[in-house]
Motif scaffolding. Structure first.
Motif, mmCIF file in Angstrom:
data_model
loop_
_atom_site.group_PDB
_atom_site.id
_atom_site.type_symbol
_atom_site.label_atom_id
_atom_site.label_comp_id
_atom_site.label_asym_id
_atom_site.label_seq_id
_atom_site.Cartn_x
_atom_site.Cartn_y
_atom_site.Cartn_z
ATOM 1 N N ILE A 105 15.097 -14.541 11.759
ATOM 2 C CA ILE A 105 13.980 -13.769 11.217
ATOM 3 C C ILE A 105 12.938 -14.748 10.700
ATOM 4 N N THR A 106 11.677 -14.414 10.867
ATOM 5 C CA THR A 106 10.618 -15.236 10.290
ATOM 6 C C THR A 106 10.297 -14.679 8.907
ATOM 7 N N PHE A 107 10.559 -15.489 7.880
ATOM 8 C CA PHE A 107 10.309 -15.042 6.512
ATOM 9 C C PHE A 107 8.871 -15.380 6.111
ATOM 10 N N VAL A 108 8.199 -14.372 5.604
ATOM 11 C CA VAL A 108 6.824 -14.524 5.140
ATOM 12 C C VAL A 108 6.861 -14.435 3.624
ATOM 13 N N GLN A 109 6.694 -15.570 2.970
ATOM 14 C CA GLN A 109 6.798 -15.590 1.514
ATOM 15 C C GLN A 109 5.475 -15.123 0.918
ATOM 16 N N GLY A 110 5.565 -14.092 0.071
ATOM 17 C CA GLY A 110 4.334 -13.569 -0.504
ATOM 18 C C GLY A 110 4.573 -12.440 -1.477
ATOM 19 N N ASP A 111 3.482 -11.849 -1.914
ATOM 20 C CA ASP A 111 3.484 -10.811 -2.939
ATOM 21 C C ASP A 111 3.016 -9.507 -2.309
ATOM 22 N N LEU A 112 3.765 -8.441 -2.535
ATOM 23 C CA LEU A 112 3.432 -7.136 -1.964
ATOM 24 C C LEU A 112 2.033 -6.680 -2.352
ATOM 25 N N LEU A 113 1.596 -7.020 -3.558
ATOM 26 C CA LEU A 113 0.296 -6.560 -4.032
ATOM 27 C C LEU A 113 -0.866 -7.372 -3.454
ATOM 28 N N HIS A 114 -0.537 -8.529 -2.890
ATOM 29 C CA HIS A 114 -1.585 -9.370 -2.293
ATOM 30 C C HIS A 114 -1.155 -9.798 -0.891
ATOM 31 N N VAL A 115 -0.593 -8.843 -0.158
ATOM 32 C CA VAL A 115 0.014 -9.179 1.122
ATOM 33 C C VAL A 115 -1.005 -9.596 2.176
#
Length: 325
Positions: A46-56
């Motif tokens: 899986i390609t993990f995209v590190q981030g914040d749901l509120l600033h996706v």
């Protein structure tokens, strides 16, 4: 191979969805906060995209063109009013952020995982045509999920191709803190009482299958209830007790007692700042008696209702694998 971007991939339902996507050969991109933790839970490939749901939208450059479907599964399920502002930010603001990303990526479809709590309490069997009373609820979870649904439907009117899924209670493998908490307390003999409510119990894997199927078979702008066998909370716990080899639970605690106790504990909580053992919101859900129909999902999404005995067994087998029983 189709490409999916999923939120909530490390959660109870999200892990089932990842399993189904893998088996069907999807290329998977998952929004996560901690890549190491996510890899331990759902593995590689899986390609993990590190981030914040509120600033996706800030993660847009980590995603390729041609995302076929966004599966928005993440939600704040807190049942304590102290978390209400954060819950609103995640459930409403997070949905708005994902819809914006869907528009910017020009994704083919947006599959939104909601809840039957948006319909509130009805005396008749709840269907997709039932009034969504949750929008007026004093319970933050029900209200924020109902508002999030409205945001999705507003986006549909602006041209986004979206489908909404409304699961009932979900039981099964990968459950670390929902119904498994009650099963663990039952096993340990620490269950404070038997909830008086009743509802439909869906199987985690079956719900995930229908969510993925919604990409190809769901109708734009439509809701689909994903339910299962109707049972009282006592019947659910009796099945768990049988599987655990424990005595059957006693009679349900009267709803009024639960509600009064939760109010008293909330007064103490306001003084100590600590979460009460039972919140008024939890008392509300514990006493809730709602029946819902999943006929539409069965007909249009090939949804399958799984016997509650099987779902309970899957949940207990998982807890045993994890050394938690």
């Amino acid at each position: 191979m189709p490409a999916a971007f999923i939120t909530g991939a490390t959660g109870f339902l999200g892990r089932h969805i990842v399993d189904v996507l893998r088996e069907q050969g999807w290329t998977i991109y998952a929004l996560v906060r901690n890549e190491d933790r996510a890899r331990k839970l759902i593995g590689d490939g899986i390609t993990f995209v590190q981030g914040d749901l509120l600033h996706v939208t800030a993660c847009k450059n980590q995603l390729p063109a041609g995302i076929n479907c966004i599966f928005h599964v993440a939600a704040d399920t807190s049942t304590w009013k102290k978390d209400a502002s954060q819950q609103a930010a995640i459930n409403i603001g997070g949905t708005e952020s994902m819809l914006q990303l869907c528009q910017e990526l020009k994704a083919d479809r947006f599959v939104h995982v909601s809840s039957t709590s948006v319909y509130g309490i009805h005396e008749d069997t709840v269907t997709e045509a039932s009034e969504r009373k949750g929008i007026y609820s004093w319970v933050s979870y029900a209200r924020t999920k109902a508002i999030a649904e409205r945001r999705v439907l507003d986006a549909v009117s602006r041209g986004i191709d979206a489908v909404i899924l409304n699961p009932t209670h979900i039981v099964g493998r990968y459950d670390d803190h929902n119904w498994s908490r009650m099963i663990q307390m039952l096993n340990e003999g620490t269950l404070p009482g038997v909830p008086p409510g009743a509802g439909n119990f869906a199987n985690g894997r079956a719900v995930a299958e229908a969510i993925v199927t919604a990409f190809t078979k769901g109708q734009k702008g439509e809701n689909y209830i994903l339910g299962g066998p109707y049972a009282t909370m006592r019947e659910f716990l009796s099945l768990a007790a049988q599987e655990l080899g424990k005595p059957a639970p006693g009679k349900p605690t009267p709803a009024i007692m639960l509600k009064v106790l939760s109010r008293l504990l909330s007064v103490v909580s306001a003084i100590t700042g600590k979460r009460p053992m039972i919140t008024p919101e939890e008392a509300y859900f514990a006493a809730e008696t709602v029946a819902a129909s999943c006929e539409k999902a069965v007909a249009e999404l090939d949804y399958r209702e799984v016997p509650l005995e099987q779902s309970v067994k899957e949940s207990i087998e998982y807890l045993r694998e994890q050394g938690r029983l």
